[in-house]
Each structure stands twice: as C-alpha cells, then as structure tokens.
Design an enzyme around this catalytic site. Sequence first.
Site, short mmCIF file in Angstrom:
data_model
loop_
_atom_site.label_atom_id
_atom_site.label_comp_id
_atom_site.label_asym_id
_atom_site.label_seq_id
_atom_site.Cartn_x
_atom_site.Cartn_y
_atom_site.Cartn_z
N ASP A 174 0.67 8.45 9.23
CA ASP A 174 -0.36 8.84 10.19
C ASP A 174 0.04 10.06 10.99
OD1 ASP A 174 -2.75 6.99 10.12
OD2 ASP A 174 -1.12 5.54 10.11
N HIS A 222 0.83 -1.20 0.00
CA HIS A 222 0.00 0.00 0.00
C HIS A 222 0.86 1.24 0.00
CE1 HIS A 222 0.95 -1.15 4.11
NE2 HIS A 222 0.92 0.12 4.40
N ARG A 282 2.56 -7.58 11.04
CA ARG A 282 2.13 -6.32 11.66
C ARG A 282 0.70 -6.46 12.16
NH1 ARG A 282 1.02 -0.06 10.09
NH2 ARG A 282 -0.15 -0.89 8.33
N ARG A 339 7.92 5.03 5.44
CA ARG A 339 7.72 6.12 4.48
C ARG A 339 6.84 5.67 3.33
NH1 ARG A 339 11.92 9.79 4.82
NH2 ARG A 339 11.81 10.25 2.61
N GLU A 385 3.25 6.33 15.75
CA GLU A 385 2.62 6.89 14.55
C GLU A 385 2.07 8.30 14.71
OE1 GLU A 385 0.46 3.91 12.02
OE2 GLU A 385 0.34 2.86 13.92
N ARG A 432 -7.75 5.95 6.19
CA ARG A 432 -6.34 5.62 6.10
C ARG A 432 -5.58 6.75 5.40
NH1 ARG A 432 -4.78 1.01 7.83
NH2 ARG A 432 -6.23 -0.70 8.15
#
Length: 882
Positions: A546, A142, A399, A584, A509, A716
Amino acid sequence: MTEQTADMYASLRSNVGNLGQILGETMQNHLGGAFLEKVEQIRILAKKSRQGDEASREQMLALLTALPDEELVPFAKAFNQFLNLANIAEQFHTISRNCDELVCVPDPVEQLLGHMLDTDLDKKDVIECLKDLDIDLVLTAHPTEISRRTLIQKYAGVVDCLTEQENKQLTERERRQSTLRLRQLIAQIWHTNEIRSERPTPVDEARWGLSTIETSLWQAIPDFLRQLNDQVEQKTGQQLPIDVCPVRFSSWMGGDRDGNPFVTSIVTQEVLDRNRHAAARLYLKDIVTLLGELSMDQANAELSALTDNSKEPYRDVLRQLRGQLRNTIDYLNARLEGKKPDIDTSELIWHKTDLLQPLELLYKSLSDCGMKLIANGLLLDILRRLACFGIHMLRLDIRQDASRHSDVIAELTRYLGMGDYNHWDENEKQAFLLRELTSKRPLIPVNWQPSDDVAEVIRTCALVAQQPVNALGSYVISMASKPSDVLAVLLLLKEAGCTNPMHVVPLFETLADLESAADCMTSLLNIDWYRGYTKGMQEVMIGYSDSAKDAGVMAAAWAQYRAQEQLVAVCKKADVKLMLFHGRGGSIGRGGGPAHKAILSQPPGSVDGRIRVTEQGEMIRFKFGLPKLAVQSLALYTSAVMEATLLPPPEPKKAWRDCMQRIAEESVLHYRGIVREEPDFVAYFRAATPEVELGKLPLGSRPAKRKVDGGIESLRAIPWIFAWSQNRLMLPAWLGAGEALQDAADRGELELLREMEQQWPFFETRISMLEMVYTKAEPNLAKYYELCLVKPELHHLGVKLRQRLQLGIDAVLSLTQATELMSHTPWSRESVKLRNPYIDPLNFLQTELLARTRREVEPSEHVQLALMLTIAGVAAGMRNTG
C-alpha cells in the site's frame, strides 16, 4: 551472451524442448495436426516479430484475430501450458545434478556457513547467532496462486520424472517407463481445466497452504537442519542442539479478515482445527514408521522405570503416542463435522510437551546407551519438525482493520451513555483505554446486543482467548496510525478473557503512516502499563504494497528504510527488542525481489537475528514447492539474517541520505502527478488493462476492492499490480523512480549515484530491482493494448507513460554504465527472453478477447474462458500475478 551462459541456456533448453514436444504430441492427438501446425506457426511468427520483422507481426495478428471461437480456448491453453512447463524446467534446473554454477547454488548450506566462518568473526559468535535466530515466514493467500492445486500436484510429478531421468543407471526399460509417466502427466495437465470454476473460500486457501507443508516443507526442514548440523560439526566440532530451528512458519490464511467478509470466527476456528489435524496426521505417520525402527531393548534408568523394565521400552512409549495421535485425529474429525465431542484431553496430544517430552526421553535413552547413531535418525527428524511446526503446524495470525476495533468501542460507549469514542481526540481515547485496561471490572454488559459487524469482532476476540498459546501468532492491525489503535485491541482481548500475552502489531502502510511510525511507537512505549505488557519485545509491521501504491516504489522504499531506522532507535531507547515484520509481495511493486538481497539491504541493526516476512501466493510454490528448492530457500534466508546481524551493512553517508531524500521527494511528485492528478488516468487504466475483467477471475477469497464503488484509492494493491503486469507496462514497479534518478543526474549528482550504487546495499538493491522490471516491461505491447482498447482522446497519456519508461531505462543504464539491462545477471535476463515468444501471442490474443468482451453484451463462453486463460498464461510467463 557469453559461451558459458549459452551452454547453461542450452542445458535448460533441452528440458524445455522435451516437455514442449510431449505437449505438442498431446495436442496433436487431441486436436489434430492442423491445429498444432497453426500453434507452431504463430510461435515462430512471434519470435520473428520479436526480432523486428513487421511482416511476421502482421501475419501473426491476422492469424490470431481470425481464430474461430472453438479454437480460442485450446489455443490459449497451448501457450499457457507451455509457459507452465517452461517454469517447471527452469525450477528443476536450479536443483538439477547438471545445474550450472551461474544458475544455482550447488550446496547452499555449505556456502552459508562457509561464508560466515571464513571471515574474522569468532566461530563461537557465529554458532550462538545461529542458535538464537528467529526467522518467521508467514504464508499468505494473496495474491492467490493462479494455478489450481490439482495442477500444482501434477507439475510436481513432472519434476519427479525429470529427476528420475537424470539417473545414468536407469535401464532402457526404466527410462521408457519414466517417459511414459511424463507423457501421462502432461496429458492429464492438458485435459484438466486450468481455471477454477468457483472462487476459493478462505478454508480452501488454508488447505492449499497446508499442502505445501505436507508435500515439501515437512521433508525440507529436517533435511536442511541435518545439512546445517553436518556443516557446523565439520567446521567447529560442535553439534547443534536438537531443538534448534532458525526458521518457522506462520499463516494468514483463514486469519486475515481485513476487507474479507468471508473470514469469520467460525472459519478461523475451522482453519485452526485443520492445521492441528494435518500436524497430527503427519506425526502419526512418522511415529508408526519409528515404531518399526526402534526395536532395541536396552534403555537408561529413566525409560526403564517408566516402562516397568519392558523388553521393548521404546515401542511401549511410541504405542502410547500412536494411540494419543489417533484419538486426536478422531476428536478433530468430530469437531470439523460440527460435533462437540466430550473427551479427556489427557488422551490426546493437546500440548506440544505431550509429544516432545516422551520423544526427548527416547532420544536421551538411546544416546545414554551408546546408540546415538540411531537417535540421530528419524527420531531426531521428528524432534526437529516439532521445533519448527509444533503441534499446530502453522501459527495463525489474526489481521483486522483498525477502524473495526474503534467501531466496536464507539458502539459500546454510545450504548453506555459515555459519548462516541470515534469523536474523541487521541488523548481522550488513550485515557479511557488505559483506565479500562487496568480496571478489574468488566466493561461489556452481559445483556448488550451489538450490531452484526461489532459482534463478529467480539466473537473473534473470544476465539483468540480460547486458543492455546502456540496456536496463534500475532494480532496485526491494518492502517494503524495511533497508539489507541493498539490499546483498543488489547482492551477487546482483555474483555474476551485472553490471558496469553499475544503480540499486537501495528501495520504502518501508507507513506504518512510510515513517516509517523516512530512517533506512534514512542508514545506507546512511554506508557508504563504498555511497556510492561510487551515483556521486552515489540513487533511492528512495515507495509510494502500500500505504501508503494500510495507513493511509488522509490519514495515508499526510502520511507520504509527510514521508518525502520527510527523504530530501531525508539526500541533501543525503551530497552525493548524489536521484531520487524515485512509485508512483502512477490512482485517488485509490492516490495518483492530476491529475499537474500532484500534482507541485506535493510538498515543496520534492524534485523538483529529476528525477522518476520510474508511469503505470498505463487512465490510460496516457487520458493518452497519442492523439497530441494525449499532447502535452498531456507539456507538463503538463514544466511541473509545471520549476515545482516553479524556483518551489518554500513551506515549511509550523509551525502547519500540527502541525495536519497531528494530522489524520494521528487519521485513521489512524479508518481502522484500521473496517478492522482492526471484527469484521464483512471479511465486510461481501466481501458488499457484487464482490471475490470480481473475482478471476475475466481482467484482469492477476498474482494478486489475495499469499497465496491471506490476508485484507484480503494483498489487493493494486488489487482493494481496484476492489471499492469498483464499489459506488460509494469507501471507501478517503476513510475516516478526513473524520473527522479534523471533529475538527480541533471543536478550533477551522477557520480554520487554511482558511488551509492556501488557501496550502499539499499540503493544497489533498488537499482537492481528497477533493472528487472524495466527488462520485463514491453512498451510496444502496451501500445498495442492502447490502440485496440483505449479511446483515441486518451492516447496522449499512453505516449507520456512510454516516454517516462524509456527515460527511466536510459537513466539506469547511464548510472550503471552498462550497454543493456541486467548485464550482471545474464541468467535472469535470458530467462525473461526465453518466455517472450510464448507470452506475446497470449497478450495479442488477450487484447482481441478484451475488445470482443467489451463490445458484446453477452460474449460466448469460449471467449470468456479463453480470456481467463490468457490472463493465467501471462501471469505464468511473467512469473508473478502481483
């Protein structure tokens, strides 16, 4: 534009023009001359409109809005594919034999070592640093690559043709054949549906990641290391050890279950098997080729004894490896088919040493017998691939969100009658977790029947426990904020029977989490049991996406910088080495930008020869999709990490830090003043961008939101950035930053800002990134989206945002004392300008299609598909999805 820039632009334009002409011929053959004429007319009008010709703009809009339904898809497809071909031409230009020195690095490996060895550094220190480098590039799905894999393969074929046509020795017949192949590929591209019919699964994403290794990196790694070794030998007289590999690869594809219900333990096991299967296939191909090469009979005593004085000792060993690799492939095929084959693992390549030891024996024998020239051929390439990829190809990270682990323990403590873990304070949680971590009895009862979500977390931990040590990378905890978040995962892994000391990595984050990261890690490393578990190495992940979405890019960047500084100090005090993992994205709003510059702008001491970085979505293709490009990228990463280690940037002056602190505090107020406090913002965002429609685009396997009914906070970071890049306002990449810079200038700090920009790599990089996004931003297009799609009572917000954008542009130009943005990088500026006349019509058409889609209860298939194509085309033109 300088004459030199114009020349290199003309060189690129030649390839763009040739590819565009072939595309035009393909369209004409398929749809007729009248359609091609209309496309060309709109392109010319868009170009004139760019130059301020209002009549041309109105004429173009009239033509676009009058397009009949049956022409919508081919029209969007035409501009979309032209942009894709322009990207290919530009990508090729950077590796072309005719590449201009302003555009690319003619020999990045030579430049890498030349730069380091031409300083006052001791050559021995440079070589030792090179040997010890640990650069881990983590491929993630993503934002998912918007182009389909089948099209990516055809684009690679186009590059092959362009490369072939540079050969001045081609006969006329060979040139005609090459041009025919180019025409065939572009026709195939035109007649292939660009939009996936279904959303990819996590396994599809993992297979896409593997294809990048198979088609490019498998060749690029030995090419890079061979060039690197040649440079070391030429400049120092030494050779690199055969097991040196400064760069390796990991993956989140199939392991990242944060907010993705489709990544289960079953999926992760399949991806692990597919990774190993791909590696076995590629090694088998290499071994079969090597079997044909190593026909010599002379061997050293060790190899002679092993092969019973065979006449073909090397081939005897290779035949055995060939058989083991074939068995491994058969075994994994059976597992992938859902069977449970019963086989002795000694008949397989099951551990890295199963392949490494025999090949090292062959290498030593050839070297001992005066055949080092032969040893340093394909055999050495295979050894270097083993050093990089192992036998698992990619080490898979796991994760998961911190709350999922605490929910497991809370459900367990409730079942055991111990109370609700989630209601305990941090001290109580830590005491409980440490007591259980040091206990010899199991905590989880055999007859416990947990809920489905809890059971899935436990199954994942059990899967981790079953894996060989090199199959997995790190266990990353999203939204980590307390030591208990890390200890909880360690307890669950212990209960699952995990004996491998896996790196458990907190991911900080949000702005608040970044600011408290050092305190969290201090508390954690003060725990004797935990410090012993780390074995002297602590990995921490810094979140860019984030934190930027939470606080804006400028405040997030400063929080990331300060968190890294503090973490370096914490780990130094605890006598633990720190590995920083940078999460990143490809876009500026997600921490993206040139990797070399980004690494050199990190705080001094934060790199120290070690770094992990995510490589996301379409950036994987742009950096590693072609072997020559991949060699360049590997060299750039290696040189940046070496330079940051041996020649770290200066400590920022107190005046710089104080100024940056003020800028960060003011920028977050400006950012949140719009995003959180402006009552009309959410309504404006959803109307002025295709955010809602993006959720219907079959891109990645993950849902667009963490919570289906949530607002901006649950969206997101990827669709948040993607949506604003579509209407060309690029808001997340600049909002708050320019305003805070102007505030600093108004306080009389302009000279201080200029000093910071000239002497502090961190600040210079921030300004450079701002220039890039300001150059890409198109306020007039964003205003057109507003006029067509947003209720008049919300237009005041658009006016305010465009004013903020212009204020930021003026502030940056005042700081840099330049007359135009990106004046120091003319190639990048011209690259943006080259695409604009082709992106603009797609934007104008997109607004028309969005309006139709929102107006009609059931828009036609033509309208829906054309809308998806405009989204893909704008993403291609902007060179990133988010």
